[in-house]
Design a protein around this motif. Structure first.
Motif, short mmCIF file in Angstrom:
data_model
loop_
_atom_site.label_atom_id
_atom_site.label_comp_id
_atom_site.label_asym_id
_atom_site.label_seq_id
_atom_site.Cartn_x
_atom_site.Cartn_y
_atom_site.Cartn_z
N GLU A 71 0.97 -1.33 0.07
CA GLU A 71 0.01 -0.29 0.07
C GLU A 71 1.02 1.31 0.09
N THR A 74 2.16 1.89 -3.57
CA THR A 74 0.96 2.70 -4.37
C THR A 74 0.83 4.11 -4.03
N PRO A 77 5.03 6.72 -4.86
CA PRO A 77 5.51 6.11 -5.68
C PRO A 77 6.99 6.54 -6.14
#
Length: 143
Positions: A71, A74, A77
């Motif tokens: 997580e 994401t 990045p």
């Protein structure tokens, strides 16, 4: 611009899916931990059933940690893995300290444990009755 030759070359995709991420995590956990600690877990727990429950709970904790890192990957990045996440959350000093400790202490220690474990299991078929247990380091003098 890509040339015609680069378009025809075979390359791996630069992506990892859920299955690949879980496979990497399971490979790391099983590859290092399961060969080092089963005797100690079984001895400490006192029963096979409790030892299996401890392994299951530890696997769940590891999976939760992997999902948290996925997580973070994401949401932030950036390149650099854990260093980038700590830099984003706490700043340059703490991310530098994390990376320094990881390079100087954590990674060499993990490699040493893996090497000792591999050497112990690799030599066992040739010397099955060897009555020389692996070296156990003691830090009692420093306490």
């Amino acid at each position: 611009m890509e040339t015609a030759e680069e378009n025809r070359s075979v390359k791996l995709k630069r992506e990892i899916g859920v299955f690949g991420g879980v496979a990497v995590n399971v490979g790391i956990v099983i590859g290092s931990g399961i060969f080092v600690t089963p005797k100690g877990v079984l001895y400490g727990s006192g029963s096979v059933g409790l030892a299996l429950v401890i392994w299951l709970v530890s696997g769940i904790f590891s999976l939760v940690g992997a999902l948290c890192l996925a997580e973070l990957g994401t949401m932030i990045p950036q390149h650099g893995g854990l260093y980038a996440y700590v830099h984003y959350a706490f700043g340059a000093f703490w991310s530098f300290l994390l990376q320094w400790v990881s390079i100087v202490m954590i990674q060499p220690g993990a490699l040493a444990i893996s090497a000792i474990t591999f050497a112990t299991y690799a030599i066992q078929p040739f010397y099955p009755d060897l009555d020389c247990p692996p070296l156990r380091l003691s830090f009692e003098c420093c306490l």
